[in-house]
Design a protein around this motif. Structure first.
Motif, PDB file in Angstrom:
ATOM      1  N   GLN A   1      38.087 103.073  72.732  1.00 15.20           N
ATOM      2  CA  GLN A   1      37.839 103.193  74.164  1.00 15.20           C
ATOM      3  C   GLN A   1      38.918 104.054  74.793  1.00 15.20           C
ATOM      4  OE1 GLN A   1      38.053  99.144  75.623  1.00 15.20           O
ATOM      5  NE2 GLN A   1      40.160  99.434  76.271  1.00 15.20           N
ATOM      6  N   PRO A   2      38.711 104.515  76.015  1.00 15.04           N
ATOM      7  CA  PRO A   2      39.801 105.216  76.707  1.00 15.04           C
ATOM      8  C   PRO A   2      40.942 104.236  77.003  1.00 15.04           C
ATOM      9  CG  PRO A   2      37.691 105.677  77.749  1.00 15.04           C
ATOM     10  CD  PRO A   2      37.455 104.592  76.763  1.00 15.04           C
ATOM     11  N   VAL A   3      42.158 104.652  76.670  1.00 12.28           N
ATOM     12  CA  VAL A   3      43.331 103.804  76.889  1.00 12.28           C
ATOM     13  C   VAL A   3      44.357 104.575  77.701  1.00 12.28           C
ATOM     14  CG1 VAL A   3      42.997 102.432  74.798  1.00 12.28           C
ATOM     15  CG2 VAL A   3      44.372 104.496  74.688  1.00 12.28           C
ATOM     16  N   ARG A   4      45.218 103.854  78.374  1.00 10.71           N
ATOM     17  CA  ARG A   4      46.247 104.483  79.194  1.00 10.71           C
ATOM     18  C   ARG A   4      47.362 105.002  78.290  1.00 10.71           C
ATOM     19  NH1 ARG A   4      47.407 100.612  84.133  1.00 10.71           N
ATOM     20  NH2 ARG A   4      48.440 102.467  84.890  1.00 10.71           N
ATOM     21  N   TRP A   5      47.853 106.184  78.611  1.00  6.20           N
ATOM     22  CA  TRP A   5      48.912 106.825  77.845  1.00  6.20           C
ATOM     23  C   TRP A   5      50.259 106.362  78.398  1.00  6.20           C
ATOM     24  CZ3 TRP A   5      52.628 110.702  78.903  1.00  6.20           C
ATOM     25  CH2 TRP A   5      53.199 111.279  77.783  1.00  6.20           C
ATOM     26  N   LEU A   6      51.021 105.609  77.604  1.00  7.15           N
ATOM     27  CA  LEU A   6      52.325 105.049  77.979  1.00  7.15           C
ATOM     28  C   LEU A   6      52.269 104.261  79.291  1.00  7.15           C
ATOM     29  CD1 LEU A   6      54.816 107.887  77.006  1.00  7.15           C
ATOM     30  CD2 LEU A   6      54.421 105.725  75.829  1.00  7.15           C
ATOM     31  N   GLY A   7      51.136 103.629  79.561  1.00  8.20           N
ATOM     32  CA  GLY A   7      50.992 102.829  80.768  1.00  8.20           C
ATOM     33  C   GLY A   7      50.786 103.622  82.037  1.00  8.20           C
ATOM     34  N   LEU A   8      50.699 104.929  81.934  1.00  5.09           N
ATOM     35  CA  LEU A   8      50.494 105.786  83.105  1.00  5.09           C
ATOM     36  C   LEU A   8      49.004 105.854  83.434  1.00  5.09           C
ATOM     37  CD1 LEU A   8      52.971 108.600  82.074  1.00  5.09           C
ATOM     38  CD2 LEU A   8      53.346 106.806  83.758  1.00  5.09           C
ATOM     39  N   PRO A   9      48.634 106.376  84.600  1.00  2.05           N
ATOM     40  CA  PRO A   9      47.214 106.443  84.962  1.00  2.05           C
ATOM     41  C   PRO A   9      46.381 107.350  84.063  1.00  2.05           C
ATOM     42  CG  PRO A   9      48.578 106.657  86.919  1.00  2.05           C
ATOM     43  CD  PRO A   9      49.503 106.693  85.738  1.00  2.05           C
ATOM     44  N   ARG A  10      46.991 108.294  83.378  1.00  3.84           N
ATOM     45  CA  ARG A  10      46.248 109.201  82.500  1.00  3.84           C
ATOM     46  C   ARG A  10      45.664 108.417  81.326  1.00  3.84           C
ATOM     47  NH1 ARG A  10      48.682 113.371  78.302  1.00  3.84           N
ATOM     48  NH2 ARG A  10      46.726 114.241  77.590  1.00  3.84           N
ATOM     49  N   THR A  11      44.386 108.651  81.028  1.00  6.25           N
ATOM     50  CA  THR A  11      43.752 107.972  79.901  1.00  6.25           C
ATOM     51  C   THR A  11      43.401 108.979  78.822  1.00  6.25           C
ATOM     52  OG1 THR A  11      41.557 108.159  80.871  1.00  6.25           O
ATOM     53  CG2 THR A  11      42.773 106.129  81.316  1.00  6.25           C
ATOM     54  N   VAL A  12      43.470 108.517  77.586  1.00 12.32           N
ATOM     55  CA  VAL A  12      43.095 109.303  76.422  1.00 12.32           C
ATOM     56  C   VAL A  12      42.235 108.410  75.528  1.00 12.32           C
ATOM     57  CG1 VAL A  12      45.137 110.787  76.472  1.00 12.32           C
ATOM     58  CG2 VAL A  12      45.207 108.661  75.208  1.00 12.32           C
ATOM     59  N   GLN A  13      41.529 109.021  74.615  1.00  8.80           N
ATOM     60  CA  GLN A  13      40.701 108.248  73.693  1.00  8.80           C
ATOM     61  C   GLN A  13      41.598 107.622  72.634  1.00  8.80           C
ATOM     62  OE1 GLN A  13      37.554 107.748  74.287  1.00  8.80           O
ATOM     63  NE2 GLN A  13      37.269 106.418  72.533  1.00  8.80           N
ATOM     64  N   GLY A  14      41.436 106.341  72.426  1.00  8.33           N
ATOM     65  CA  GLY A  14      42.251 105.639  71.429  1.00  8.33           C
ATOM     66  C   GLY A  14      41.636 104.307  71.074  1.00  8.33           C
ATOM     67  N   GLN A  15      42.432 103.489  70.424  1.00  4.23           N
ATOM     68  CA  GLN A  15      41.989 102.159  70.036  1.00  4.23           C
ATOM     69  C   GLN A  15      42.730 101.120  70.863  1.00  4.23           C
ATOM     70  OE1 GLN A  15      42.777 101.945  65.828  1.00  4.23           O
ATOM     71  NE2 GLN A  15      40.662 102.472  65.360  1.00  4.23           N
ATOM     72  N   ALA A  16      42.058 100.007  71.098  1.00  6.13           N
ATOM     73  CA  ALA A  16      42.662  98.909  71.836  1.00  6.13           C
ATOM     74  C   ALA A  16      42.314  97.601  71.155  1.00  6.13           C
ATOM     75  CB  ALA A  16      42.163  98.896  73.275  1.00  6.13           C
ATOM     76  N   LEU A  17      43.247  96.675  71.184  1.00  4.98           N
ATOM     77  CA  LEU A  17      43.017  95.325  70.682  1.00  4.98           C
ATOM     78  C   LEU A  17      42.672  94.454  71.882  1.00  4.98           C
ATOM     79  CD1 LEU A  17      43.174  93.528  68.119  1.00  4.98           C
ATOM     80  CD2 LEU A  17      45.464  92.892  68.879  1.00  4.98           C
ATOM     81  N   LEU A  18      41.447  93.929  71.898  1.00 10.38           N
ATOM     82  CA  LEU A  18      40.956  93.149  73.027  1.00 10.38           C
ATOM     83  C   LEU A  18      40.866  91.678  72.665  1.00 10.38           C
ATOM     84  CD1 LEU A  18      38.074  95.433  74.317  1.00 10.38           C
ATOM     85  CD2 LEU A  18      40.434  95.308  75.112  1.00 10.38           C
ATOM     86  N   LEU A  19      41.163  90.844  73.641  1.00 10.23           N
ATOM     87  CA  LEU A  19      41.116  89.391  73.487  1.00 10.23           C
ATOM     88  C   LEU A  19      39.911  88.866  74.237  1.00 10.23           C
ATOM     89  CD1 LEU A  19      42.462  86.658  72.724  1.00 10.23           C
ATOM     90  CD2 LEU A  19      43.666  86.810  74.903  1.00 10.23           C
ATOM     91  N   GLY A  20      39.036  88.164  73.547  1.00  8.45           N
ATOM     92  CA  GLY A  20      37.893  87.507  74.188  1.00  8.45           C
ATOM     93  C   GLY A  20      38.227  86.040  74.386  1.00  8.45           C
ATOM     94  N   ARG A  21      38.217  85.608  75.647  1.00  8.21           N
ATOM     95  CA  ARG A  21      38.535  84.216  75.966  1.00  8.21           C
ATOM     96  C   ARG A  21      37.288  83.475  76.405  1.00  8.21           C
ATOM     97  NH1 ARG A  21      43.525  84.834  79.933  1.00  8.21           N
ATOM     98  NH2 ARG A  21      42.598  86.835  80.328  1.00  8.21           N
ATOM     99  N   ARG A  22      37.284  82.191  76.168  1.00 10.01           N
ATOM    100  CA  ARG A  22      36.175  81.332  76.541  1.00 10.01           C
ATOM    101  C   ARG A  22      36.009  81.331  78.068  1.00 10.01           C
ATOM    102  NH1 ARG A  22      34.545  78.355  72.655  1.00 10.01           N
ATOM    103  NH2 ARG A  22      36.566  78.162  71.656  1.00 10.01           N
TER     104      ARG A  22
END
Length: 184
Positions: free
Chosen positions: A121-142
């Protein structure tokens, strides 16, 4: 004395391939090393803190005690900021998963964890507003939609920028912890 933000070093240098190498599972552990961007920024912040603390001593020695105390307080706040930068990240333990950001710490018990998965998914680059295509680890909560939660780890945050294999290893470790402790 082991440093808590470097506890994963021993596990990755081990010759045997054990998914969960920690002895004391009651303690919170970061399942990866802090990245060079995070350590570099924290080192620069500590350098600034050393100058501020030195100026506090000089100001106090010249007789302006109130100014020296203000500089001392500022220096201690800057040191606290650097330490918080080093604590940021994902921590796992027997009680759950802890996501530490700069201002907020969220702890999710394993009983509430539905899934932990890696997505493109698109992810933020170094936490800045700019996004790039990358991988993210997502947590699904109940009881909460997965899309609303911020990603736990990304390939372009301060810990994993330019370290794709370290991201894969960290994501696998978090997923292994979730698989072991999540109720079935």
């Amino acid at each position: 004395m082991p440093l808590p933000f470097l506890t994963a070093d021993r596990a990755f240098d081990a010759a045997d391939d054990v998914a969960l190498p920690f002895d004391d599972r009651e303690r919170w552990r970061r399942p990866y090393r802090p990245g060079p961007w995070r350590v570099g920024v924290a080192a620069l912040v500590l350098l600034v803190a050393s100058f501020v603390l030195l100026s506090a001593v000089v100001i106090a020695l010249t007789g302006a005690v109130a100014g020296g105390a203000a500089c001392l307080g500022t220096g201690l706040v800057v040191v606290a900021v650097a330490l918080r930068l080093l604590r940021m990240g994902v921590w796992v333990g027997a009680r759950g998963l802890r996501h530490v950001s700069f201002l907020i710490t969220r702890t999710t018990p394993w009983a509430q964890v539905v899934s932990v998965r890696t997505v493109q998914q698109p992810v933020r680059w170094l936490g800045l507003p700019r996004t790039v295509q990358g991988q993210a680890l997502l947590l699904g909560r109940r009881g909460r939609p997965q899309e609303s939660a911020p990603p736990l780890l990304t390939t372009h945050n301060a810990d994993f920028l330019g370290r794709a294999t370290a991201f894969d290893r960290a994501a696998d470790m978090v997923e292994a912890w979730a698989e072991e402790y999540r109720p079935r």
